[in-house]
Write a protein that holds these residues in place. Structure first.
Motif, mmCIF file in Angstrom:
data_model
loop_
_atom_site.group_PDB
_atom_site.id
_atom_site.type_symbol
_atom_site.label_atom_id
_atom_site.label_comp_id
_atom_site.label_asym_id
_atom_site.label_seq_id
_atom_site.Cartn_x
_atom_site.Cartn_y
_atom_site.Cartn_z
ATOM 1 N N ASN A 33 9.772 -38.260 3.221
ATOM 2 C CA ASN A 33 9.595 -37.000 2.492
ATOM 3 C C ASN A 33 8.602 -37.213 1.358
ATOM 4 O O ASN A 33 8.908 -37.857 0.361
ATOM 5 N N ILE A 34 7.379 -36.676 1.525
ATOM 6 C CA ILE A 34 6.357 -36.789 0.480
ATOM 7 C C ILE A 34 6.323 -35.543 -0.397
ATOM 8 O O ILE A 34 5.531 -35.462 -1.343
ATOM 9 N N GLY A 35 7.166 -34.555 -0.079
ATOM 10 C CA GLY A 35 7.194 -33.323 -0.869
ATOM 11 C C GLY A 35 6.338 -32.205 -0.305
ATOM 12 O O GLY A 35 6.390 -31.087 -0.804
ATOM 13 N N PHE A 36 5.563 -32.503 0.742
ATOM 14 C CA PHE A 36 4.665 -31.491 1.291
ATOM 15 C C PHE A 36 4.821 -31.334 2.802
ATOM 16 O O PHE A 36 3.960 -30.766 3.462
ATOM 17 N N GLY A 37 5.926 -31.817 3.336
ATOM 18 C CA GLY A 37 6.140 -31.699 4.776
ATOM 19 C C GLY A 37 6.527 -30.299 5.195
ATOM 20 O O GLY A 37 6.150 -29.820 6.251
ATOM 21 N N ALA A 38 7.289 -29.606 4.349
ATOM 22 C CA ALA A 38 7.742 -28.248 4.655
ATOM 23 C C ALA A 38 8.303 -27.628 3.384
ATOM 24 O O ALA A 38 8.601 -28.330 2.414
#
Length: 323
Positions: A33-38
């Protein structure tokens, strides 16, 4: 034997896991989870997809590390928008490689296909990823492995090279044939998936960077709400619905919350060091998107006080502030 898989949730990574599983190798799917997946939690959807191939899911939160170390200083630059794909992939592989010992695994796999993505899946880019993460031959890409040099797992006989594939390019025919062969019903259709490849998100990040030092909490501001630039330079964000109200209701070191008290409507945020004119405008704009009437005063809670204000004159005129 056990392998760790980078699992985006897409079809290619699902197929890669299935190929390795069918060789009798246990696979643990890692979703970073990089914070920009969804914009929404996908954990249950990811688990449902993995159930089809008999693999477990482990979600690894690397948002802060990605923000601090990768997002703004990628060694290999950005794609078309604000997507540091090569550095991002290398970072995920690096985390996975460091987890091998603790998870009792021997190598890492991914669903990458040679030539599928112009930025990150060229032969040169795959080599750059290998170098950045210090893969040392322990990264296997089952869908295109026959088009790449043999890896250590192949050389040592852990996986037979003849069982791996030679898929390349942007076409999906081979993958769809495998879907039918394996009886896979649930998978994500192709199309980006990373919010950093969206124009609106990229533009908002660039705007904040041009305006003030960016902070980790800003990553929520660029994903949710109406993003506005006010006349004296303040940035304002107004939620679009109740779900976004909840997403934006957190302590932000640079922003003050605007909470509507006697009408139903959105949560607003405006920068704490804004001018009084911009703060008052932000309050009026927040009221505009609530269930309000023009020329009727409404109470709001702002910076520890209850104050009265009026809704901005029209949504049409409010468009001038939107980015």
């Amino acid at each position: 034997m056990k392998a760790l898989a980078l699992f985006s949730g897409g079809l290619d990574s699902l197929l890669a896991i299935k190929i390795i599983k069918d060789l009798g190798i246990e696979v643990l799917a890692l979703h970073f989870n990089i914070g920009f997946g969804a914009k929404q939690d996908k954990s249950e959807i990811l688990r449902q997809r993995l159930n089809q191939v008999g693999a477990e899911l482990k979600i690894v939160d690397i948002r802060k590390q990605f923000f601090d170390e990768i997002l703004f200083t990628p060694k290999f630059g950005y794609g078309k928008y604000f997507n540091p794909c090569i550095d991002c992939h290398a970072n995920m592989f690096s985390h996975a490689l460091k987890m091998l010992e603790s998870q009792g695994a021997s190598f890492v796999i991914s669903g990458e296909v040679l030539g599928q993505r112009p930025k990150s899946q060229r032969t040169e880019a795959l080599g750059q990823v290998e170098k950045l993460c210090e893969g040392n031959g322990l990264i296997v890409r089952p869908l295109c492995a026959k088009l790449l040099p043999p890896t250590i797992p192949e050389q040592k006989g852990w996986i037979p090279r003849e069982k791996l594939l030679d898929i390349s390019g942007r076409g999906r025919n081979r993958q769809l044939e495998l879907v039918q062969h394996y009886g896979i019903e649930y998978y994500e259709r192709p199309g980006g998936g990373c919010l950093l490849t969206e124009t609106s998100v990229a533009n908002k990040i660039k705007d904040i960077l041009s305006h003030r030092p960016i902070v980790f909490e800003d990553m929520e501001l660029v994903k949710f709400g109406r993003y506005m630039i006010l006349p004296n330079g303040a940035r304002c964000v107004i939620a679009r619905n109740e779900e976004e109200n909840q997403k934006l209701k957190f302590n932000h070191p640079k922003m003050s919350q605007i909470e509507l008290l006697d009408c139903i409507g959105p949560l607003g945020l405006v920068e704490k060091d804004s001018s009084e004119q911009d703060k008052n405008l932000a309050i009026s704009l927040t009221l505009l998107y609530g269930k309000t009437q023009i020329n009727q005063p409404y109470k709001v809670r702002f910076e520890g006080k209850e104050i009265e204000s009026f809704a901005f004159e029209s949504k049409e005129k409010a468009q001038q502030f939107l980015i």
